[in-house]
Scaffold this motif. Structure first.
Motif, PDB file in Angstrom:
ATOM      1  N   PHE A  11       0.688  -1.131  -0.175  1.00 41.21           N
ATOM      2  CA  PHE A  11      -0.067   0.030   0.096  1.00 41.21           C
ATOM      3  C   PHE A  11       0.756   1.371   0.122  1.00 41.21           C
ATOM      4  N   GLY A  14       2.012   2.735  -4.186  1.00 42.03           N
ATOM      5  CA  GLY A  14       1.184   3.334  -5.249  1.00 42.03           C
ATOM      6  C   GLY A  14       1.365   4.818  -5.291  1.00 42.03           C
ATOM      7  N   TRP A 492      -8.558   1.495   2.093  1.00 41.61           N
ATOM      8  CA  TRP A 492      -8.329   1.223   0.788  1.00 41.61           C
ATOM      9  C   TRP A 492      -7.986   2.660   0.167  1.00 41.61           C
ATOM     10  N   SER A 534      -4.785   2.388 -10.378  1.00 40.19           N
ATOM     11  CA  SER A 534      -4.176   1.404  -9.278  1.00 40.19           C
ATOM     12  C   SER A 534      -5.148   1.637  -8.123  1.00 40.19           C
ATOM     13  N   ASN A 536      -5.762  -0.410  -4.020  1.00 41.30           N
ATOM     14  CA  ASN A 536      -5.052  -1.210  -3.138  1.00 41.30           C
ATOM     15  C   ASN A 536      -6.001  -1.105  -1.824  1.00 41.30           C
ATOM     16  N   SER A 538      -6.256  -2.844   2.361  1.00 34.09           N
ATOM     17  CA  SER A 538      -5.632  -3.649   3.498  1.00 34.09           C
ATOM     18  C   SER A 538      -6.570  -3.802   4.624  1.00 34.09           C
ATOM     19  N   ASN A 547      -2.745  -7.343   2.803  1.00 34.27           N
ATOM     20  CA  ASN A 547      -2.615  -6.189   1.563  1.00 34.27           C
ATOM     21  C   ASN A 547      -2.724  -6.769   0.230  1.00 34.27           C
ATOM     22  N   ARG A 549      -2.858  -5.286  -4.100  1.00 34.46           N
ATOM     23  CA  ARG A 549      -2.793  -4.306  -4.802  1.00 34.46           C
ATOM     24  C   ARG A 549      -2.771  -4.611  -6.283  1.00 34.46           C
ATOM     25  N   ASN A 551      -2.212  -2.993 -10.280  1.00 32.06           N
ATOM     26  CA  ASN A 551      -1.983  -2.053 -11.078  1.00 32.06           C
ATOM     27  C   ASN A 551      -2.421  -2.286 -12.607  1.00 32.06           C
TER      28      ASN A 551
END
Length: 671
Positions: A11, A14, A492, A534, A536, A538, A547, A549, A551
Motif C-alpha cells: 500500500f 502506489g 483502501w 491502481s 489497493n 488492506s 494487503n 494491490r 496496477n
C-alpha cells in the motif's frame, strides 16, 4: 531493519501513498534533504513510491527490480543479474527520465542511459517516481527539466538516545535450473552497512556490497511463423557473468535552521555481454565490459529568515568504460567521462499562501575516447528556472519556466550549434470535498532533451545536426483514499490518470548486434495516449495483516511522422498496449508471505506491426516467505523465494532471453 526478500510493494508503493494510510508501526519517517515533505495524495503531479519496510520487503536486488511494480513504466532488461536495466516512463523514452540520487541527478552524457541495476536496495530509504516533476517547487533547475523523475534516497541513520552504532550484514545466493543438472548456484552477494552517531548533530554511514555471478541460466528459444513452429530449442545463457563491487558512504548533519550532507559513491564491475540469441547462435563470448564509476556530491540548505531559504548542491563525477570485442579489428576501446555540477536554489515566501523559487544550475561534461577521428566533445550547460506556487487547504497551483542554454566545443570537425530553449509547466491539485481525502489534479508540461554525445559524435552513426527532442505532456487524474476505524477492513485507496504525450524529433537508440553499440533512428513524431490505474486495500483478520494491490496501464504509442509510411500510426517498438501487476501479502507475527504477478502484453520489436516483428505477451509469478527472530541482541531474518514460479520463458528485448524459474535465499543479521 533491512530485509529485502518478500515483495509486498503494497500500500505504500502506489501513487496514492500518504503517511495517513500507512500502518503506524510499518514505516519509519522519511526525511529528504532539501525537500519539504508533501502528501503524495495532494501532489499536483503523479507520484508512485516505495519506502520504509515495504522497500525492504520487495524481492529485489536492485532499484531496477523494484520499479517494475510501478504503473506506466517499461523496464528494459537485457538478461540476468549482470544485464543492463533501463527505465522508460510513459513511452516518452529512457533519456527523458531523470534519475536523482540523494537529490542530485545521475548523468551519462555519452548515451543518456542510466543502468538502474548498479544501485542496490540494501541502503535505500525510498524510491519515488514522479511524472513531470515533484510537487515541491523548492528544487534545482535540473529537476524541472525531465519528463519523468526517479528519486533514490539512501538511508540516513536514526538513533535512539542510547544508540551510537548500527551494523547490518546480509548474504544472498541463488539457485537456478540448468540443462545438465537439476540446480546450480550462481550468485554470491554479501553486503554490509555501518551507521555511526558521531555526536548529536553529525552521523556517518558506510555501505559496501559484492556481487559475483556466473550469469548462466537455462532459456528457451522458440519462433513461430504463420502459426507453425519454425524453431524450438533450449540453451544455456553464457558470457553473462558479473563481478561487481559497490562502496558508498558519507556524512550528514544538522545546523541551526538547516542541514548538510556529503556522499561518495564508487562502483566497479567486469561483465560479459552475452549478445543476442538466434538460430544456431546461442553463445557469444567475444564481448566484455569493464566499468568504473565514481562521484562525490554534497548539499547545504539553510533557512535565513522566516521568508527566505536557499540550497546549494555540487557534484563531481568520473566514469571509465573499457569495451572489448574480439570480432572487430579495433574492438578494444576506452571511454572516459567527467562531469562537474553546481546548483543554487532560492525560495521566498511572499505571503502564507504564495511563494516563489529562482534556481540556477551550471554543468560541465567532457568525453574522451581512443577512437579514430573522435570529436572529444565538451558541453557547457546553464539552466535557470523560475517557479511560483499558490497553496491553500483545498487548492495547490504551480507554474514554472525553465531556460536551457547549451554550448559545445569539439577538437574534430564541427560541434552542435548552440541551443537556447524555453520550456514552461503548469500543475493544479484541488480537494473538492472538505471531509474526504479526494483530490483532482492536472498538469501541462513541456520539456526538451539534448542529443547525447553518441547521438552527435559517434564515429559511425553520429549526426551533429540532430535537433533536440521536444516533448509536451498533458495529464488529468483523481486520487481517493479512505481509512476505517474499529473494522477488519483498515483502508483502501484508488487512483487513475489519463494522459497525452507528444514527442517531436524523437531520437531512438536501439541495440544492434551487441549491448554496447547502438543504431540511431529518428522517428520524427510520436503520440502517446494512456491510462494508469491502481487500487489497493488492506485489512486485518485476527492476528493476520493482509494487503493487496492491483496496477493497470493502457498505452497507445504511435509513430505519426509520415502518413505515407507503412508503419504510420503503428505502435512504437517494445511498448505493449496493456500491462499490469498484482501484489498480495500476509503477515502473521514474525512470518511474512508474499506473492507478486507481472503481466506484459504483446508488442512489436520494430516499427512495423507485422507478424515478423510480433512479440507475444508474458507473465511471471514470484512467491517468498520470510521469518524474523531475535537471538540475544541480534535480529536475524531468513528468507526464501521462488521467482518466475511457473518457469515462463520470455524476452523483454527481442533475442535477449531472461531466466526461467530460479530461487533466492537470504540471511540478514542486524546488531
Amino acid at each position: 531493519m533491512a530485509l529485502v526478500l518478500t515483495n509486498a510493494c503494497g500500500f505504500v508503493m502506489g501513487q496514492t501513498t500518504d503517511h495517513s494510510f500507512v500502518e503506524q508501526d510499518s514505516i519509519q519517517e522519511v526525511v529528504v534533504t532539501g525537500k519539504k515533505p508533501i502528501s503524495h495524495l495532494s501532489s499536483p503531479t503523479t507520484v508512485q513510491s516505495i519506502q520504509g519496510r515495504d522497500l525492504e520487503r520487495t524481492n529485489s536486488l536492485s532499484v531496477a527490480d523494484a520499479v517494475r511494480y510501478f504503473s506506466g513504466v517499461q523496464v528494459k532488461d537485457y538478461g540476468g543479474i549482470g544485464g543492463f536495466k533501463t527505465l522508460n516512463i510513459r513511452s516518452i523514452g529512457t533519456t527523458h527520465t531523470g534519475v536523482f540520487y540523494n537529490g542530485i541527478q545521475l548523468g551519462n552524457a555519452q548515451n543518456g542511459q542510466i543502468d538502474l541495476g548498479k544501485f542496490s536496495l540494501d541502503n535505500m530509504e525510498s524510491v519515488d517516481l514522479y511524472n513531470a516533476q515533484t510537487g515541491n517547487i523548492f528544487q534545482s533547475a535540473k529537476e524541472y527539466g525531465a519528463a519523468g523523475t526517479i528519486y533514490l534516497t539512501p538511508i540516513k541513520p536514526v538513533f535512539s538516545e542510547k544508540e551510537a552504532t548500527k551494523l547490518q550484514v546480509k548474504f544472498r545466493t541463488t539457485a537456478y535450473q540448468a540443462i545438465d543438472k537439476p540446480l546450480s548456484y550462481g550468485l554470491t552477494n554479501p553486503s554490509i552497512m555501518w551507521q555511526q552517531k558521531i555526536n548529536s548533530r553529525v552521523h556517518s554511514n558506510l555501505s559496501a556490497e559484492w556481487v559475483n555471478s556466473d550469469g548462466e541460466y537455462k532459456f528457451r528459444y522458440k519462433k513461430v511463423k504463420q502459426g507453425q513452429t519454425a524453431y524450438d530449442a533450449f540453451g544455456m545463457r553464457r558470457n553473462d557473468d558479473i563481478n561487481a563491487m559497490r562502496i558508498e558512504g558519507g556524512f550528514d548533519g544538522n545546523i541551526d535552521n538547516g542541514n548538510w550532507d556529503v556522499r561518495a559513491y564508487f562502483y566497479s564491475s567486469q561483465r560479459g555481454l552475452p549478445g543476442f540469441v538466434g538460430k544456431n547462435q546461442f553463445e557469444n563470448d567475444n564481448q566484455r565490459l569493464w566499468d568504473k564509476n565514481f562521484f562525490l556530491q554534497g548539499s547545504f540548505q539553510k533557512q535565513i529568515t522566516t521568508r527566505y531559504r536557499f540550497k546549494l548542491q555540487s557534484k563531481y563525477a568520473y566514469d571509465y568504460t573499457y569495451y572489448e570485442d574480439k570480432n572487430m579489428p579495433k574492438g578494444n576501446n576506452t571511454y572516459k567521462q567527467q562531469e562537474g555540477y553546481l546548483s543554487f536554489a532560492n525560495q521566498y515566501q511572499f505571503l502564507p499562501y504564495w511563494s516563489a523559487v529562482l534556481s540556477a544550475d551550471f554543468q560541465y561534461n567532457r568525453m574522451d575516447a581512443d577512437l579514430d577521428h573522435f570529436a572529444y566533445p565538451k558541453r557547457y550547460t546553464a539552466l535557470v528556472a523560475l517557479a511560483s506556487e499558490l497553496s491553500f487547504n483545498w487548492l495547490k497551483l504551480q507554474a514554472s519556466v525553465l531556460e536551457n542554454m547549451v554550448h559545445e566545443t569539439v577538437e574534430q570537425n564541427t560541434a552542435m550549434p548552440n541551443k537556447q530553449i524555453l520550456t514552461p509547466a503548469v500543475s493544479l491539485s484541488v480537494k473538492p470535498f472538505r471531509n474526504a481525502d479526494m483530490y483532482l489534479r492536472a498538469f501541462y508540461k513541456q520539456n526538451v532533451r539534448m542529443p547525447t554525445f553518441n547521438d552527435l559524435y559517434y564515429v559511425v552513426i553520429g549526426s551533429r545536426w540532430l535537433e533536440p527532442e521536444r516533448c509536451t505532456q498533458y495529464d488529468a487524474g483523481v486520487t481517493f483514499g479512505q481509512t476505517f476505524r474499529n473494522s477488519a477492513f483498515i483502508k483502501w485507496s484508488f487512483q487513475t490518470d489519463v494522459y497525452y504525450n507528444k514527442v517531436i524529433d524523437k531520437i531512438v537508440a536501439i541495440p544492434a548486434s551487441n549491448l554496447f553499440q547502438w543504431s540511431i533512428t529518428n522517428l520524427g513524431e510520436v503520440e502517446i495516449r494512456g491510462l494508469d490505474a491502481s487500487i489497493n486495500a488492506s485489512w486485518r483478520i485476527a492476528s493476520v495483516y493482509l494487503n493487496t494491490r492491483l496496477n493497470y496501464t493502457f498505452q497507445k504509442a504511435q509513430d505519426v511522422t509520415n502518413s505515407q509510411k507503412s508503419y504510420y500510426k503503428h505502435q512504437i517498438s517494445y511498448i505493449p498496449k496493456h500491462n499490469g501487476s498484482a501484489v498480495a501479502s500476509a503477515e502473521y507475527k514474525t512470518w511474512r508471505l508474499n506473492y507478486t504477478f507481472i503481466y506484459i502484453g504483446s508488442r512489436y520489436s520494430n516499427k512495423e506491426n507485422i507478424p515478423a516483428n510480433y512479440m507475444p505477451s508474458w507473465c511471471t509469478s514470484d512467491i517468498s516467505l520470510s521469518k524474523t527472530f531475535v537471538l540475544r541482541s541480534t535480529q536475524i531474518k531468513l528468507a526464501a523465494e521462488a521467482n518466475n514460479l511457473f518457469n515462463r520463458y520470455y524476452d523483454v528485448v527481442i533475442n535477449y532471453p531472461l531466466p526461467g524459474r530460479n530461487y533466492q535465499f537470504m540471511i540478514s543479521l542486524t546488531i
